[in-house]
Design a protein around this motif. Structure first.
Motif, PDB file in Angstrom:
ATOM      1  N   LYS A   1       1.060  -1.127  -0.318  1.00 54.84           N
ATOM      2  CA  LYS A   1       0.086  -0.103   0.308  1.00 54.84           C
ATOM      3  C   LYS A   1       0.525   1.052   0.080  1.00 54.84           C
ATOM      4  N   ARG A   2       2.170   1.168   0.762  1.00 54.26           N
ATOM      5  CA  ARG A   2       2.930   2.660   0.517  1.00 54.26           C
ATOM      6  C   ARG A   2       3.572   2.493  -0.892  1.00 54.26           C
ATOM      7  N   LEU A   3       3.444   1.984  -1.583  1.00 58.27           N
ATOM      8  CA  LEU A   3       4.514   1.322  -3.307  1.00 58.27           C
ATOM      9  C   LEU A   3       2.877   2.200  -3.784  1.00 58.27           C
TER      10      LEU A   3
ATOM     11  N   ALA B   1      12.324   2.390  -3.349  1.00 60.08           N
ATOM     12  CA  ALA B   1      11.730   0.916  -2.805  1.00 60.08           C
ATOM     13  C   ALA B   1      12.805  -0.037  -2.242  1.00 60.08           C
ATOM     14  N   GLY B   2      13.429  -0.047  -3.213  1.00 61.15           N
ATOM     15  CA  GLY B   2      14.665  -1.150  -3.589  1.00 61.15           C
ATOM     16  C   GLY B   2      16.113  -0.023  -2.776  1.00 61.15           C
ATOM     17  N   LEU B   3      16.237   0.382  -2.848  1.00 60.26           N
ATOM     18  CA  LEU B   3      17.214   0.969  -2.438  1.00 60.26           C
ATOM     19  C   LEU B   3      17.739   0.964  -0.634  1.00 60.26           C
ATOM     20  N   ASP B   4      18.160   1.429   0.045  1.00 55.58           N
ATOM     21  CA  ASP B   4      18.870   1.591   1.790  1.00 55.58           C
ATOM     22  C   ASP B   4      18.632   2.590   1.929  1.00 55.58           C
ATOM     23  N   LYS B   5      17.873   3.688   2.649  1.00 56.51           N
ATOM     24  CA  LYS B   5      17.630   5.133   3.237  1.00 56.51           C
ATOM     25  C   LYS B   5      19.000   5.413   3.438  1.00 56.51           C
ATOM     26  N   GLU B   6      20.329   5.307   3.333  1.00 58.32           N
ATOM     27  CA  GLU B   6      21.435   5.509   3.484  1.00 58.32           C
ATOM     28  C   GLU B   6      22.107   5.085   2.458  1.00 58.32           C
TER      29      GLU B   6
ATOM     30  N   VAL C   1      11.831   9.655  -5.038  1.00 53.75           N
ATOM     31  CA  VAL C   1      13.117   8.858  -4.282  1.00 53.75           C
ATOM     32  C   VAL C   1      13.039  10.110  -2.837  1.00 53.75           C
ATOM     33  N   LEU C   2      12.792  10.815  -2.728  1.00 52.74           N
ATOM     34  CA  LEU C   2      13.209  11.952  -1.980  1.00 52.74           C
ATOM     35  C   LEU C   2      11.634  11.451  -1.154  1.00 52.74           C
ATOM     36  N   LEU C   3      10.811  11.499  -1.330  1.00 49.51           N
ATOM     37  CA  LEU C   3       9.024  11.161  -0.762  1.00 49.51           C
ATOM     38  C   LEU C   3       9.530  10.229  -0.132  1.00 49.51           C
TER      39      LEU C   3
ATOM     40  N   ALA D   1      14.610  -6.442  -8.869  1.00 46.21           N
ATOM     41  CA  ALA D   1      15.740  -6.039 -10.221  1.00 46.21           C
ATOM     42  C   ALA D   1      16.564  -4.694  -9.161  1.00 46.21           C
ATOM     43  N   VAL D   2      16.069  -3.414  -8.342  1.00 50.44           N
ATOM     44  CA  VAL D   2      17.148  -2.597  -7.881  1.00 50.44           C
ATOM     45  C   VAL D   2      17.776  -4.139  -6.804  1.00 50.44           C
ATOM     46  N   ARG D   3      16.509  -4.798  -5.946  1.00 47.07           N
ATOM     47  CA  ARG D   3      17.350  -4.672  -4.592  1.00 47.07           C
ATOM     48  C   ARG D   3      18.315  -5.911  -4.741  1.00 47.07           C
ATOM     49  N   GLU D   4      18.396  -6.895  -6.185  1.00 50.47           N
ATOM     50  CA  GLU D   4      19.202  -7.928  -6.642  1.00 50.47           C
ATOM     51  C   GLU D   4      20.730  -7.279  -6.592  1.00 50.47           C
ATOM     52  N   ALA D   5      19.944  -5.645  -7.751  1.00 50.48           N
ATOM     53  CA  ALA D   5      21.109  -4.379  -8.051  1.00 50.48           C
ATOM     54  C   ALA D   5      22.698  -4.558  -7.288  1.00 50.48           C
ATOM     55  N   ARG D   6      21.291  -3.426  -6.195  1.00 55.72           N
ATOM     56  CA  ARG D   6      22.142  -3.373  -4.838  1.00 55.72           C
ATOM     57  C   ARG D   6      22.596  -4.478  -3.847  1.00 55.72           C
ATOM     58  N   ARG D   7      22.615  -5.742  -3.862  1.00 58.48           N
ATOM     59  CA  ARG D   7      23.516  -6.929  -3.279  1.00 58.48           C
ATOM     60  C   ARG D   7      24.535  -7.067  -3.530  1.00 58.48           C
ATOM     61  N   ARG D   8      24.553  -6.681  -5.253  1.00 54.84           N
ATOM     62  CA  ARG D   8      25.253  -7.264  -6.030  1.00 54.84           C
ATOM     63  C   ARG D   8      26.427  -6.334  -5.775  1.00 54.84           C
ATOM     64  N   CYS D   9      25.932  -4.693  -5.830  1.00 50.98           N
ATOM     65  CA  CYS D   9      26.772  -3.889  -5.756  1.00 50.98           C
ATOM     66  C   CYS D   9      28.092  -4.501  -4.665  1.00 50.98           C
ATOM     67  N   LEU D  10      27.286  -4.147  -3.287  1.00 51.63           N
ATOM     68  CA  LEU D  10      28.261  -4.298  -2.349  1.00 51.63           C
ATOM     69  C   LEU D  10      28.993  -5.725  -2.575  1.00 51.63           C
ATOM     70  N   GLU D  11      28.191  -7.114  -2.667  1.00 52.90           N
ATOM     71  CA  GLU D  11      29.332  -8.424  -3.535  1.00 52.90           C
ATOM     72  C   GLU D  11      30.178  -7.586  -3.684  1.00 52.90           C
ATOM     73  N   GLN D  12      29.937  -7.660  -4.785  1.00 48.96           N
ATOM     74  CA  GLN D  12      31.142  -7.620  -5.682  1.00 48.96           C
ATOM     75  C   GLN D  12      31.981  -6.498  -5.859  1.00 48.96           C
ATOM     76  N   GLY D  13      31.717  -4.966  -4.972  1.00 47.35           N
ATOM     77  CA  GLY D  13      32.037  -3.738  -5.099  1.00 47.35           C
ATOM     78  C   GLY D  13      32.825  -3.214  -6.490  1.00 47.35           C
ATOM     79  N   ARG D  14      31.319  -3.551  -6.929  1.00 48.83           N
ATOM     80  CA  ARG D  14      31.726  -2.888  -8.304  1.00 48.83           C
ATOM     81  C   ARG D  14      30.402  -2.635  -9.458  1.00 48.83           C
ATOM     82  N   ALA D  15      30.707  -1.608  -9.915  1.00 57.73           N
ATOM     83  CA  ALA D  15      29.277  -0.949 -10.906  1.00 57.73           C
ATOM     84  C   ALA D  15      27.735  -2.188 -11.334  1.00 57.73           C
ATOM     85  N   VAL D  16      27.155  -1.806 -11.504  1.00 56.63           N
ATOM     86  CA  VAL D  16      25.708  -2.366 -11.908  1.00 56.63           C
ATOM     87  C   VAL D  16      25.469  -1.650 -12.960  1.00 56.63           C
ATOM     88  N   LEU D  17      24.614  -1.794 -13.833  1.00 60.27           N
ATOM     89  CA  LEU D  17      23.573  -1.047 -14.551  1.00 60.27           C
ATOM     90  C   LEU D  17      22.248  -1.853 -14.639  1.00 60.27           C
TER      91      LEU D  17
END
Length: 444
Positions: free
Chosen positions: A83-85, A126-131, A143-145, A293-309
């Motif tokens: 509902k928040r989405l 919603a798929g990103l962390d607030k920080e 995103v700001l809202l 997709a964003v949740r998984e992409a974020r996980r890969r960024c953190l795990e690999q320390g590399r960019a994701v497109l």
């Protein structure tokens, strides 16, 4: 006389005959230097990253009628989160309707809508962390809202009033910024945030307190991907490397230039493998697909320390901005057809209704509440004055104000003291600032 080089040649010939090349010796020369590319004897050009000349597939979770696709997995969420989405998706066009008309009335100078891209913006937020550090282009107000930026904050920035702490009224409307919400201030020049995001991601990786916890998320349109900054940014983030998620909003138009005239290849996603980074194309009108997709992409960024497109495919329903009339370069019927055939808000509402989480009464209540909240903030913002005029000279440099800015401020003060109350246009303009410009004239 037998020459020395001839003796060496004969000895070498005998050695070759007596001891054939071993497989180890041959393998040293089967690959090119600094490359593991296999050697082939067949002349074979390629023009597809998929390997079979087909286009890159687009990831989707729910179809246009809100039904789950066979084999698709829903993101982890409960009724309240869903509902928040939806409420945040609905808030965007509510704000857009009011502020677009406000600009047409001459009360603000500029505005850009997000019509048709609500799922891409809210789903990714919603798929990103607030920080996570966000570097936006100019349609990422959602995103700001999502992070708690209030309607009063939105109105203050667009009006440039005394409560605008994004830029104290010195930025164009919708050029938001908020350190509190980890949202870097938007700048008008196209694509500048792309290489900057690589640097932000690298800084996060070097920070012991944020390494492995936060990423940089960079938004841009497919038009910005035609800038050299796009290539510089992805090259940097893939080789340093930096945990930066690049989110390309492919809405079909770079102002008046259709995407068909912007590139000859398979969209923006085809460029990711060229930089050696994980890449995905997603249905930007499917908020659940974007979220997954964003949740998984974020996980890969953190795990690999590399960019994701990530390339989100959508359609820009609105005009590029209040300075644009899109019906000059596309038929009105095309826009109306897209709104009717595949509206991201309608698609997700149908999903909610199928889950038993939404109905007509909830829809009517939400529309009335959002409209009332937006109008309340609008009327309040309209009544507030701007920051003190002296803020024009602040925040340019850290530390002591340099001599040239002090001279400019003094010169303006002399002019206002002489003509500020004598010339009606100046007098009217000064009345819009706190203290009526008295701080610059040295009377405060």
């Amino acid at each position: 006389m037998i020459r020395p080089w001839r003796i060496a040649q004969r000895l070498a010939s005998r050695n070759l005959q007596a001891r054939p090349f071993s497989s180890t010796t041959c393998s040293r020369f089967e690959n090119l230097p600094k490359s593991s590319s296999p050697i082939v004897s067949k002349l074979d050009f390629f023009n597809s990253v998929t390997g079979n000349a087909s286009q890159i597939p687009t990831y989707r979770v729910i179809d246009g009628s809100g039904k789950l696709l066979e084999g698709a997995e829903l993101p982890e969420m409960d009724e309240a989160f869903a509902k928040r989405l939806y409420e945040n998706m609905m808030l965007l066009p509510t704000l857009d309707n009011v502020l677009y008309n406000v600009q047409r009335q001459g009360k603000i100078s500029f505005y850009m809508t997000a019509y048709g891209e609500e799922a891409t913006i809210i789903g990714s937020a919603a798929g990103l962390d607030k920080e996570d550090e966000v570097l936006g282009q100019y349609r990422e107000m959602g995103v700001l809202l999502w992070r708690g930026f209030s309607l009063d904050n939105v109105m203050a920035q667009c009006f440039g009033n005394e409560e605008d702490f994004s830029g104290k009224g010195r930025q164009m409307p919708v050029h938001f910024g908020s350190p509190k919400h980890h949202f870097h201030t938007i700048s008008s020049p196209l694509g500048t945030q792309i290489p900057q995001a690589a640097g932000v991601g690298y800084a996060l990786r070097r920070d012991p307190n944020r390494r492995g916890r936060s990423i940089a998320a960079c938004y841009f349109g497919e038009g910005a991907a035609s800038e050299g900054d796009f290539h510089a940014g992805l090259l940097l983030a893939s080789t340093i490397p930096a945990p930066t998620l690049y989110i390309a909003r492919n809405n079909g138009f770079a102002i008046s230039t259709p995407s068909t005239e912007q590139y000859h290849g398979d969209g923006i996603a085809a460029r990711g493998p060229g930089y050696g980074i994980d890449t995905i194309r997603v249905d930007g009108n499917d908020v659940l697909a974007v979220l997954n997709a964003v949740r998984e992409a974020r996980r890969r960024c953190l795990e690999q320390g590399r960019a994701v497109l990530l390339e989100a495919m959508s359609y820009r329903v609105g005009h590029h901005s209040t300075s644009d009339d899109s019906f000059a370069y596309r038929p009105r019927s095309e826009v109306e057809d897209r709104k009717r055939i595949d509206n991201p808000i309608v698609r997700f509402r149908l999903f909610l209704e199928a889950q038993g989480w939404w109905d007509a009464e909830a829809e009517a209540d939400l529309k009335a509440r959002l409209r009332a909240d937006v109008m309340k903030s609008f009327k309040r913002a309209e009544s507030l004055k701007r920051h003190e005029l002296g803020e024009l000279f602040s925040d340019v440099y850290a530390g002591e104000q340099p001599w040239n800015l002090r001279e400019q401020k003094e010169e303006l003060g002399r002019l206002l003291s002489k003509y500020g109350n004598a010339w009606e246009p100046w007098k009217k303009e000064l009345s819009k600032f706190k203290n009526n410009g008295e701080d610059v004239m040295g009377r405060v």
